[in-house]
Design a protein around this motif. Structure first.
Motif, PDB file in Angstrom:
ATOM      1  N   PHE A  12       0.619  -1.284   0.032  1.00 34.65           N
ATOM      2  CA  PHE A  12       0.004  -0.132  -0.119  1.00 34.65           C
ATOM      3  C   PHE A  12       0.706   1.216   0.074  1.00 34.65           C
ATOM      4  O   PHE A  12       0.427   2.363  -0.680  1.00 34.65           O
ATOM      5  CB  PHE A  12      -0.999   0.020   1.104  1.00 34.65           C
ATOM      6  N   THR A  13       2.033   1.188   0.606  1.00 32.75           N
ATOM      7  CA  THR A  13       2.860   2.246   0.564  1.00 32.75           C
ATOM      8  C   THR A  13       3.424   2.737  -1.071  1.00 32.75           C
ATOM      9  O   THR A  13       3.231   4.009  -1.368  1.00 32.75           O
ATOM     10  CB  THR A  13       4.432   2.291   1.196  1.00 32.75           C
ATOM     11  N   ALA A  14       3.534   1.833  -1.904  1.00 39.37           N
ATOM     12  CA  ALA A  14       3.841   1.906  -3.338  1.00 39.37           C
ATOM     13  C   ALA A  14       2.757   2.675  -3.977  1.00 39.37           C
ATOM     14  O   ALA A  14       2.923   3.074  -5.079  1.00 39.37           O
ATOM     15  CB  ALA A  14       4.268   0.430  -3.738  1.00 39.37           C
ATOM     16  N   ARG A  18      -1.127   7.371  -5.662  1.00 32.33           N
ATOM     17  CA  ARG A  18      -1.927   7.225  -6.743  1.00 32.33           C
ATOM     18  C   ARG A  18      -3.329   6.736  -6.591  1.00 32.33           C
ATOM     19  O   ARG A  18      -4.152   6.588  -7.356  1.00 32.33           O
ATOM     20  CB  ARG A  18      -1.305   6.526  -7.813  1.00 32.33           C
ATOM     21  N   TRP A  19      -3.700   6.179  -5.549  1.00 34.29           N
ATOM     22  CA  TRP A  19      -4.922   5.466  -4.945  1.00 34.29           C
ATOM     23  C   TRP A  19      -5.991   6.117  -5.396  1.00 34.29           C
ATOM     24  O   TRP A  19      -6.719   5.491  -6.257  1.00 34.29           O
ATOM     25  CB  TRP A  19      -4.824   4.870  -3.390  1.00 34.29           C
ATOM     26  N   GLY A  49      -8.837  -0.551   8.141  1.00 32.80           N
ATOM     27  CA  GLY A  49      -7.896  -0.529   7.168  1.00 32.80           C
ATOM     28  C   GLY A  49      -8.459   0.386   6.404  1.00 32.80           C
ATOM     29  O   GLY A  49      -8.716   0.160   5.024  1.00 32.80           O
ATOM     30  N   CYS A  50      -8.565   1.820   6.537  1.00 33.65           N
ATOM     31  CA  CYS A  50      -9.266   2.677   6.092  1.00 33.65           C
ATOM     32  C   CYS A  50      -8.511   3.137   4.586  1.00 33.65           C
ATOM     33  O   CYS A  50      -9.099   3.899   3.822  1.00 33.65           O
ATOM     34  CB  CYS A  50      -9.573   4.016   6.950  1.00 33.65           C
ATOM     35  N   GLY A  51      -7.231   3.056   4.468  1.00 29.99           N
ATOM     36  CA  GLY A  51      -6.439   3.688   3.397  1.00 29.99           C
ATOM     37  C   GLY A  51      -6.713   4.988   3.179  1.00 29.99           C
ATOM     38  O   GLY A  51      -6.287   5.672   4.214  1.00 29.99           O
ATOM     39  N   THR A  75      -0.628   1.525   7.459  1.00 27.54           N
ATOM     40  CA  THR A  75       0.329   2.036   6.242  1.00 27.54           C
ATOM     41  C   THR A  75       0.296   3.721   6.490  1.00 27.54           C
ATOM     42  O   THR A  75      -0.648   4.383   6.262  1.00 27.54           O
ATOM     43  CB  THR A  75       0.025   1.743   4.891  1.00 27.54           C
ATOM     44  N   PRO A  76       1.409   4.257   6.930  1.00 33.93           N
ATOM     45  CA  PRO A  76       1.441   5.937   7.106  1.00 33.93           C
ATOM     46  C   PRO A  76       1.211   6.348   5.828  1.00 33.93           C
ATOM     47  O   PRO A  76       0.580   7.339   5.838  1.00 33.93           O
ATOM     48  CB  PRO A  76       2.871   6.241   7.723  1.00 33.93           C
TER      49      PRO A  76
END
Length: 199
Positions: A12-14, A18-19, A49-51, A75-76
């Motif tokens: 998710f960091t990667a 752009r999400w 897991g709110c993203g 994921t920060p």
């Protein structure tokens, strides 16, 4: 941090920056799913897991200004993207692990999890942890803005019989974790499984 957690965080960091731009049209699907949680003004809800926090505006709209909305992610970079998008105004964002929630027992009315279940390292145990923080009779929504077949096609793979989100797999998984599946929709436009916490 476990290998599972490291893999999820790296994945998710990667993609964090752009999400939202990759999936710009998902807002109405999040809104519709949040509305099916049956939230009332003043309720307390967790986006697990709110993203980037895409569910937070819909959840805030459902619980109103007197309610509590919490978004937790491992994921920060995802939480930073949520803040850049202004979604920290809709709820409190917290860097934490949904497998070990820093919340009291039965402190929530509902949990919303978008794309969550396939990233849980121990789904049965992790669903029990989500159950722990929800009051008896509270609700769990497992959501994805497209269905299993459409997601598999997008990823260039086939649906397999061991897919946790398939109803014959998901129902006993939820039952064994203290949840009762009450509604199951898997169509191209969305996946939504609703469950109620037992006593």
């Amino acid at each position: 941090m476990s290998d599972d957690h490291t893999h999820v965080r790296e994945f998710f960091t990667a993609r964090a920056a752009r999400w939202d731009s990759r999936f710009p049209d998902d807002g109405p699907a999040y809104q519709a799913a949040a509305s099916e949680l049956g939230l009332r003004p003043g309720d307390r809800v967790l986006d697990a897991g709110c993203g980037t926090g895409r569910a937070l505006p819909a959840l805030r709209g459902a619980v109103g200004p007197s309610g509590a909305v919490l978004g937790i992610d491992l994921t920060p970079a995802m939480l930073e993207a949520a803040t850049r998008a202004g979604r920290d105004r809709e709820g409190q964002l917290l860097l934490a692990d949904v497998t070990q929630l820093p919340l009291r027992d039965a402190s929530l009315d509902a949990v919303f999890g978008a794309g969550l279940i396939s990233h849980l390292p121990d789904p049965a145990e992790n669903l029990r942890e989500l159950r722990r923080v929800v009051r008896p009779g509270g609700c769990l929504a497992l959501f994805h803005p497209i269905g299993r077949a459409a997601l598999a096609a997008r990823q260039g793979r086939r649906i397999t019989a061991d897919d946790l989100r398939a109803e014959p797999n998901l129902r006993p998984l939820l039952d064994g974790s203290g949840w009762r599946l009450t509604s199951y929709v898997d169509e191209d436009a969305r996946f939504l499984a609703l469950a109620v916490r037992g006593g």
